[in-house]
Design a protein around this motif. Structure first.
Motif, PDB file in Angstrom:
ATOM      1  N   ILE A 105      51.466 -64.248  20.267  1.00 58.83           N
ATOM      2  CA  ILE A 105      50.972 -65.345  20.153  1.00 58.83           C
ATOM      3  C   ILE A 105      52.087 -66.591  21.031  1.00 58.83           C
ATOM      4  CG2 ILE A 105      50.738 -66.569  18.181  1.00 58.83           C
ATOM      5  CD1 ILE A 105      50.598 -64.972  16.538  1.00 58.83           C
ATOM      6  N   THR A 106      53.323 -66.206  21.341  1.00 65.22           N
ATOM      7  CA  THR A 106      54.766 -67.220  21.800  1.00 65.22           C
ATOM      8  C   THR A 106      54.024 -67.171  23.214  1.00 65.22           C
ATOM      9  OG1 THR A 106      56.039 -66.747  20.338  1.00 65.22           O
ATOM     10  CG2 THR A 106      56.759 -67.220  22.202  1.00 65.22           C
ATOM     11  N   GLU A 107      53.184 -65.631  23.337  1.00 66.42           N
ATOM     12  CA  GLU A 107      53.380 -65.870  25.169  1.00 66.42           C
ATOM     13  C   GLU A 107      52.308 -66.570  25.377  1.00 66.42           C
ATOM     14  OE1 GLU A 107      54.262 -64.506  28.174  1.00 66.42           O
ATOM     15  OE2 GLU A 107      55.903 -63.228  26.751  1.00 66.42           O
ATOM     16  N   LYS A 108      51.275 -67.135  24.694  1.00 71.13           N
ATOM     17  CA  LYS A 108      49.718 -67.711  24.461  1.00 71.13           C
ATOM     18  C   LYS A 108      50.246 -69.467  25.176  1.00 71.13           C
ATOM     19  CE  LYS A 108      45.794 -65.000  23.106  1.00 71.13           C
ATOM     20  NZ  LYS A 108      45.135 -64.536  21.824  1.00 71.13           N
ATOM     21  N   ILE A 109      51.306 -69.326  24.000  1.00 71.44           N
ATOM     22  CA  ILE A 109      51.317 -70.971  23.392  1.00 71.44           C
ATOM     23  C   ILE A 109      52.637 -71.383  25.064  1.00 71.44           C
ATOM     24  CG2 ILE A 109      53.056 -72.495  22.074  1.00 71.44           C
ATOM     25  CD1 ILE A 109      51.777 -70.712  20.093  1.00 71.44           C
ATOM     26  N   SER A 110      53.735 -70.590  25.320  1.00 73.15           N
ATOM     27  CA  SER A 110      54.646 -70.317  26.089  1.00 73.15           C
ATOM     28  C   SER A 110      55.035 -70.268  27.471  1.00 73.15           C
ATOM     29  CB  SER A 110      56.309 -71.595  24.710  1.00 73.15           C
ATOM     30  OG  SER A 110      56.733 -70.475  24.222  1.00 73.15           O
ATOM     31  N   GLY A 111      54.468 -69.023  26.894  1.00 80.39           N
ATOM     32  CA  GLY A 111      54.721 -67.737  27.904  1.00 80.39           C
ATOM     33  C   GLY A 111      56.660 -67.381  27.750  1.00 80.39           C
ATOM     34  N   ASN A 112      57.458 -67.580  28.640  1.00 79.24           N
ATOM     35  CA  ASN A 112      58.334 -66.743  27.991  1.00 79.24           C
ATOM     36  C   ASN A 112      59.709 -67.722  27.958  1.00 79.24           C
ATOM     37  OD1 ASN A 112      60.271 -64.457  28.192  1.00 79.24           O
ATOM     38  ND2 ASN A 112      61.237 -64.576  30.058  1.00 79.24           N
ATOM     39  N   ARG A 113      59.117 -68.735  28.416  1.00 77.21           N
ATOM     40  CA  ARG A 113      59.895 -70.174  28.161  1.00 77.21           C
ATOM     41  C   ARG A 113      61.036 -70.078  26.957  1.00 77.21           C
ATOM     42  NH1 ARG A 113      58.431 -74.375  28.886  1.00 77.21           N
ATOM     43  NH2 ARG A 113      56.575 -74.309  28.581  1.00 77.21           N
ATOM     44  N   VAL A 114      61.784 -70.964  26.373  1.00 76.77           N
ATOM     45  CA  VAL A 114      62.630 -70.969  25.081  1.00 76.77           C
ATOM     46  C   VAL A 114      63.655 -72.721  25.095  1.00 76.77           C
ATOM     47  CG1 VAL A 114      64.147 -70.628  23.544  1.00 76.77           C
ATOM     48  CG2 VAL A 114      63.095 -68.389  24.276  1.00 76.77           C
ATOM     49  N   SER A 115      62.849 -73.391  24.081  1.00 76.60           N
ATOM     50  CA  SER A 115      63.249 -74.697  23.620  1.00 76.60           C
ATOM     51  C   SER A 115      65.209 -75.034  23.242  1.00 76.60           C
ATOM     52  CB  SER A 115      62.389 -75.525  24.764  1.00 76.60           C
ATOM     53  OG  SER A 115      61.346 -75.442  23.688  1.00 76.60           O
ATOM     54  N   PHE A 116      65.267 -75.686  23.468  1.00 75.78           N
ATOM     55  CA  PHE A 116      66.022 -76.657  21.666  1.00 75.78           C
ATOM     56  C   PHE A 116      66.110 -77.907  22.403  1.00 75.78           C
ATOM     57  CE2 PHE A 116      69.186 -74.998  25.017  1.00 75.78           C
ATOM     58  CZ  PHE A 116      70.135 -76.219  25.173  1.00 75.78           C
TER      59      PHE A 116
END
Length: 231
Positions: free
Chosen positions: A44-55
């Protein structure tokens, strides 16, 4: 149905955009393997933001601990008569932010209690001051309980209240106050009757006028998996 088959059926629903039902969610809480859930969440995360994490680098600013709601699980609130009860002035709010601003904060999460001594003008002044002094710091502010009280005291609709607060500098609304939305659980925890519907109405109003929000869930108390599923 076998556990592996159940996970597969849930995965198919997720991939097709279908909402999960209460039984699906209860299964994930009570029976599913956490590794299987992790793999599904990763997809699910891959579809939304790929391999990026933000804060976001932020501070939590509790401008008052005076509150008239009296939730049974809360150790934060004061009635206003205790020696450690407090309410920050707009100047004190600015000075508190100023202490942390050099550290690179980009957001202030500002919320406190439902303080009967404060009105809409207080929040307008506080938000305007923050926006003026720290234009690059976003304001993520106020629980739905606070917004409800402010709007009632001002005799204004939720939409008008949120719009005025946004004009003063409010950018987003935190999800606080959701707890568990089932009415019987909320009442048992000391939340006012109808406060779950109130939470939803305020958040839906915010979304309708373009104000983004988050949502929270407080669990691990008296709730059961079915209550978390409803939430």
């Amino acid at each position: 149905m076998l556990v592996s088959n159940y996970i597969s059926s849930i995965e198919r629903k997720v991939e097709s955009g279908e909402d999960l039902d209460v039984d699906d969610i209860i299964f994930m809480y009570d029976e599913a393997d956490v590794n299987d859930l992790g793999k599904l969440a990763r997809k699910i995360t891959e579809k939304i933001s790929g391999n990026r994490v933000s804060f976001v680098s932020n501070i939590i600013l509790n401008y008052t601990n005076v509150c008239n709601v009296r939730c049974k699980f809360c150790a934060f609130y004061r009635t206003g008569k205790e020696p450690d009860a407090y309410t920050m002035t707009p100047d004190q709010v600015i000075e508190e932010i100023r202490k942390y601003y050099p550290l690179g904060i980009r957001q202030v999460l500002i919320q406190g209690g439902v303080n009967p001594n404060l009105d809409l003008d207080y929040y307008i002044e506080v938000f305007r001051r923050i926006r003026k002094e720290f234009p690059d710091v976003g304001i993520n502010g106020l629980s739905t309980a606070e917004i409800n009280f402010i709007s009632r005291k001002a005799r204004m609709s939720y939409e008008d209240t949120i719009s005025i607060l946004r004009e003063a500098g409010l950018e987003t609304i935190p999800g606080a106050g959701a707890e568990i939305l089932d009415e019987d659980i909320r009442v048992a925890l000391g939340r006012p009757a109808g406060s779950g519907r109130q939470w939803l109405e305020i958040m839906e109003t915010a979304h309708r006028i373009g104000v983004r929000t988050s949502a929270t869930m407080v669990y691990g108390h008296i709730e059961k998996s079915v209550n978390k599923a409803h939430h």
